[in-house]
Design a protein around this motif. Structure first.
Motif, PDB file in Angstrom:
ATOM      1  N   ALA A 287      14.277  -6.841  12.390  1.00  0.00           N
ATOM      2  CA  ALA A 287      14.463  -7.931  13.454  1.00  0.00           C
ATOM      3  C   ALA A 287      14.404  -9.483  12.960  1.00  0.00           C
ATOM      4  O   ALA A 287      15.264 -10.203  13.799  1.00  0.00           O
ATOM      5  CB  ALA A 287      14.356  -7.516  14.869  1.00  0.00           C
ATOM      6  N   MET A 288      13.594  -9.821  12.571  1.00  0.00           N
ATOM      7  CA  MET A 288      13.094 -11.266  12.282  1.00  0.00           C
ATOM      8  C   MET A 288      14.160 -11.677  10.989  1.00  0.00           C
ATOM      9  O   MET A 288      14.101 -12.964  10.916  1.00  0.00           O
ATOM     10  CB  MET A 288      11.745 -11.206  11.187  1.00  0.00           C
ATOM     11  N   GLY A 289      15.324 -11.036  10.601  1.00  0.00           N
ATOM     12  CA  GLY A 289      16.948 -10.628   9.826  1.00  0.00           C
ATOM     13  C   GLY A 289      16.668 -10.390   8.897  1.00  0.00           C
ATOM     14  O   GLY A 289      17.446 -10.744   7.899  1.00  0.00           O
ATOM     15  N   LEU A 290      15.806  -9.261   8.131  1.00  0.00           N
ATOM     16  CA  LEU A 290      15.673  -8.895   6.727  1.00  0.00           C
ATOM     17  C   LEU A 290      17.584  -7.801   7.068  1.00  0.00           C
ATOM     18  O   LEU A 290      17.117  -6.386   8.198  1.00  0.00           O
ATOM     19  CB  LEU A 290      14.892  -7.304   6.388  1.00  0.00           C
ATOM     20  N   PRO A 291      18.163  -7.575   5.838  1.00  0.00           N
ATOM     21  CA  PRO A 291      18.804  -6.302   6.489  1.00  0.00           C
ATOM     22  C   PRO A 291      18.045  -5.155   6.305  1.00  0.00           C
ATOM     23  O   PRO A 291      19.217  -4.458   6.715  1.00  0.00           O
ATOM     24  CB  PRO A 291      20.721  -7.141   4.939  1.00  0.00           C
ATOM     25  N   SER A 298      10.720  -9.426   2.167  1.00  0.00           N
ATOM     26  CA  SER A 298       9.695  -8.112   3.394  1.00  0.00           C
ATOM     27  C   SER A 298       8.892  -9.445   3.412  1.00  0.00           C
ATOM     28  O   SER A 298       7.765  -8.924   3.950  1.00  0.00           O
ATOM     29  CB  SER A 298      10.284  -7.786   2.800  1.00  0.00           C
ATOM     30  N   VAL A 299       7.971  -9.826   2.089  1.00  0.00           N
ATOM     31  CA  VAL A 299       6.821  -9.773   2.158  1.00  0.00           C
ATOM     32  C   VAL A 299       6.351 -11.277   2.774  1.00  0.00           C
ATOM     33  O   VAL A 299       5.590 -11.498   3.022  1.00  0.00           O
ATOM     34  CB  VAL A 299       6.152 -10.051   0.085  1.00  0.00           C
ATOM     35  N   PHE A 300       6.942 -12.320   2.523  1.00  0.00           N
ATOM     36  CA  PHE A 300       7.432 -12.882   3.987  1.00  0.00           C
ATOM     37  C   PHE A 300       7.640 -12.754   5.572  1.00  0.00           C
ATOM     38  O   PHE A 300       6.481 -13.394   6.490  1.00  0.00           O
ATOM     39  CB  PHE A 300       8.440 -14.422   3.334  1.00  0.00           C
ATOM     40  N   ALA A 301       8.402 -12.387   5.288  1.00  0.00           N
ATOM     41  CA  ALA A 301       8.584 -10.985   6.626  1.00  0.00           C
ATOM     42  C   ALA A 301       7.024 -10.731   7.294  1.00  0.00           C
ATOM     43  O   ALA A 301       6.879 -11.181   8.514  1.00  0.00           O
ATOM     44  CB  ALA A 301       8.911 -10.907   7.375  1.00  0.00           C
ATOM     45  N   LEU A 302       6.045 -10.034   6.674  1.00  0.00           N
ATOM     46  CA  LEU A 302       5.100  -9.195   6.998  1.00  0.00           C
ATOM     47  C   LEU A 302       4.483 -10.723   7.138  1.00  0.00           C
ATOM     48  O   LEU A 302       3.070 -10.203   7.651  1.00  0.00           O
ATOM     49  CB  LEU A 302       4.864  -8.325   5.731  1.00  0.00           C
ATOM     50  N   ALA A 303       4.503 -10.911   6.078  1.00  0.00           N
ATOM     51  CA  ALA A 303       3.183 -11.688   6.245  1.00  0.00           C
ATOM     52  C   ALA A 303       3.395 -12.908   7.378  1.00  0.00           C
ATOM     53  O   ALA A 303       1.939 -13.183   7.506  1.00  0.00           O
ATOM     54  CB  ALA A 303       3.308 -13.402   4.496  1.00  0.00           C
ATOM     55  N   LEU A 304       4.232 -13.707   7.737  1.00  0.00           N
ATOM     56  CA  LEU A 304       4.651 -14.179   9.090  1.00  0.00           C
ATOM     57  C   LEU A 304       4.285 -13.352  10.457  1.00  0.00           C
ATOM     58  O   LEU A 304       3.059 -13.896  11.182  1.00  0.00           O
ATOM     59  CB  LEU A 304       5.924 -14.570   9.135  1.00  0.00           C
ATOM     60  N   PHE A 305       4.407 -12.294  10.197  1.00  0.00           N
ATOM     61  CA  PHE A 305       3.897 -10.938  11.640  1.00  0.00           C
ATOM     62  C   PHE A 305       2.212 -11.103  11.569  1.00  0.00           C
ATOM     63  O   PHE A 305       2.201 -11.498  12.561  1.00  0.00           O
ATOM     64  CB  PHE A 305       4.908 -10.428  11.489  1.00  0.00           C
ATOM     65  N   VAL A 306       1.771 -10.955  10.133  1.00  0.00           N
ATOM     66  CA  VAL A 306       0.568 -10.595  10.063  1.00  0.00           C
ATOM     67  C   VAL A 306      -0.622 -11.609  10.685  1.00  0.00           C
ATOM     68  O   VAL A 306      -1.297 -11.671  11.181  1.00  0.00           O
ATOM     69  CB  VAL A 306      -0.076 -10.119   8.981  1.00  0.00           C
ATOM     70  N   ASP A 307      -0.450 -12.782  10.182  1.00  0.00           N
ATOM     71  CA  ASP A 307      -0.671 -13.653  10.480  1.00  0.00           C
ATOM     72  C   ASP A 307      -0.355 -14.248  12.143  1.00  0.00           C
ATOM     73  O   ASP A 307      -1.575 -14.497  12.689  1.00  0.00           O
ATOM     74  CB  ASP A 307      -0.164 -15.659   9.790  1.00  0.00           C
TER      75      ASP A 307
END
Length: 448
Positions: A287-291, A298-307
């Motif tokens: 939903a953050m924008g990964l196909p 994916s690593v960037f999205a996960l890092a943003l989410f976890v932080d």
């Protein structure tokens, strides 16, 4: 911190429409006073120690759930590491006997899982550790509620490669349902409410309540409502949702503690998924924008989410515990399991993602005929990440008899359908036969 009416209204909306629940209430009990020199005496002492707590545990949880209108998914018990209790006894048969007793006792009092059938062997193996390790496969294969781990590495001591190899042998001897209740860990904290990492740590009081929260559906709804938001706005929205989720966790924990008359410990900030639709961490990342989860980004999205989760949760609770990050157990997250079966998520992708999340490689199906060398090497890779990044990580692999990459094995319940993944083109890895202990890295020097 007071709960104002507007905040309560927002949480009610999450409970009614976004599948918000509390993943687990875990009662952690010091069972070391029950140590005796004969297993029959230890079992009698354990029963006498635990029954007063267990008689009240589920009724207290159900009373709080009903009063607050909150669904509490599981009720759990964590005991002191059983390997310590086996020190004066020292044989695998007694380990299995203790395992069966704990499993039966949990069933008797409506406890869904019991953790602590575990050993800390990151710097070597004691008599009790050896007894537990030798009886571990039989114990887990013969029970349904028992969970445990082997902590084989730490930032302070390095990686015990002999224990890594032994762990690989144990994994390959476990039935799928048993493997789902076993992990190989590094740097494991002493107040984890999630299984199979839960145990009663040496620094805790005689009994304490720890809470595991959930809520991926809440966060996903927030993210989907912001399709054009920039990264900072998205981060802030996730942070605010995490704040509300963990506030509910603290409220439940304090109420259950009051009912039981034991201290409240900590809330694990980890947002845990489940196999049901609308309860997926992978879906949040998409939903953050990964196909597709596993794609570049994916690593960037996960890092943003976890932080965002950590910052929001840290403001919401008085005491943070457990792993406190993002759980991405492959089989327990329907979207992640599908991505793994399609090949979008690979083992290497998950290793990289482990650098920014707190679980490592979790609930991954492997072929039942995988070589012990390969399984040990997978474990060693994650242990190296844990030691050199100075963080808790784990490996939970599920061997599937006759399973091939792309196959599913239905474990049912919260475990979901485990996807069998491609793990290696190699079957022999001589490095894993060297044994010994890999020394700690430079992070150890930073600690004085």
């Amino acid at each position: 911190m007071r709960f104002d009416p507007k905040e309560i209204g927002e949480i009610l909306e999450m409970l009614l429409f976004r599948e918000l629940d509390i993943r687990a209430v875990t009662l952690s009990v010091n069972t070391l006073p029950a140590i005796r020199h004969r297993v029959s005496d230890t079992i009698s002492a354990l029963e006498e120690l635990l029954e007063p707590y267990l008689k009240k545990l589920r009724p207290a949880v159900e009373k709080v759930a009903s009063r607050l209108g909150v669904r509490i998914v599981t009720v759990r018990l964590a005991v002191s590491p059983v390997s310590i209790m086996l020190e004066p006894i020292g044989d695998a048969k007694s380990a299995v006997e203790l395992a069966y007793f704990l499993d039966d006792l949990a069933g008797k009092y409506g406890v869904d899982m019991v953790g602590g059938f575990s050993a800390f062997v990151h710097a070597g193996v004691s008599r009790g550790d050896r007894a537990l390790m030798e009886g571990l496969a039989e114990a887990l294969n013969g029970t349904s509620r028992l969970a445990g781990f082997l902590n084989v590495a730490s930032t302070m001591t390095g990686i015990n490669l002999d224990a890594v190899r032994k762990s690989a042998d144990i994994i390959l001897s476990l039935k799928p349902h048993a493997a789902a209740r076993f992990a190989v860990t590094a740097n494991l904290p002493e107040d984890v409410p999630f299984m199979p990492g839960a145990y009663h740590g040496l620094g805790l009081p005689d009994a304490v309540i720890n809470i595991a929260v959930s809520g991926p559906g809440v966060v996903e709804a927030v993210v989907r409502n912001l399709p054009e938001a920039d990264a900072r706005t998205l981060h802030d929205a996730i942070k605010r949702a995490a704040f509300k989720i963990t506030r509910l966790g603290e409220l439940v924990g304090r109420e259950v503690s009051k009912e039981l008359g034991v201290p409240f410990g900590a809330v694990d900030l980890s947002v845990a998924p489940s196999p049901k639709v609308g309860d997926s961490v992978a879906a949040i990342l998409e939903a953050m924008g990964l196909p597709r989860v596993g794609s570049p980004g994916s690593v960037f999205a996960l890092a943003l989410f976890v932080d965002a989760v950590k910052k929001g949760g840290a403001m919401a609770v008085s005491n943070i515990g457990g792993l406190s990050g993002a759980f991405i157990p492959v089989s327990e997250d329907a979207v992640m399991a599908q991505a793994a079966a399609e090949g979008a998520v690979t083992l290497d992708t998950l290793k990289v993602m482990a650098a920014v999340c707190n679980t490592g490689l979790d609930m991954i199906g492997i072929p039942g005929d995988a070589s012990a060398d390969v399984v040990a090497a997978i474990i060693a890779d994650v242990m190296a990440l844990a030691v050199y990044l100075d963080k808790p990580l784990g490996v939970r692999l599920v061997p599937v008899p006759g399973g091939k990459p792309g196959d599913y094995y239905d474990l049912g319940g919260l475990y979901g359908k485990v996807a069998v993944m491609e793990i290696s083109r190699y079957s022999k890895i001589p490095l894993m036969s060297r044994g010994g202990t890999a020394p700690p890295g430079v992070e150890r020097l930073k600690k004085g």
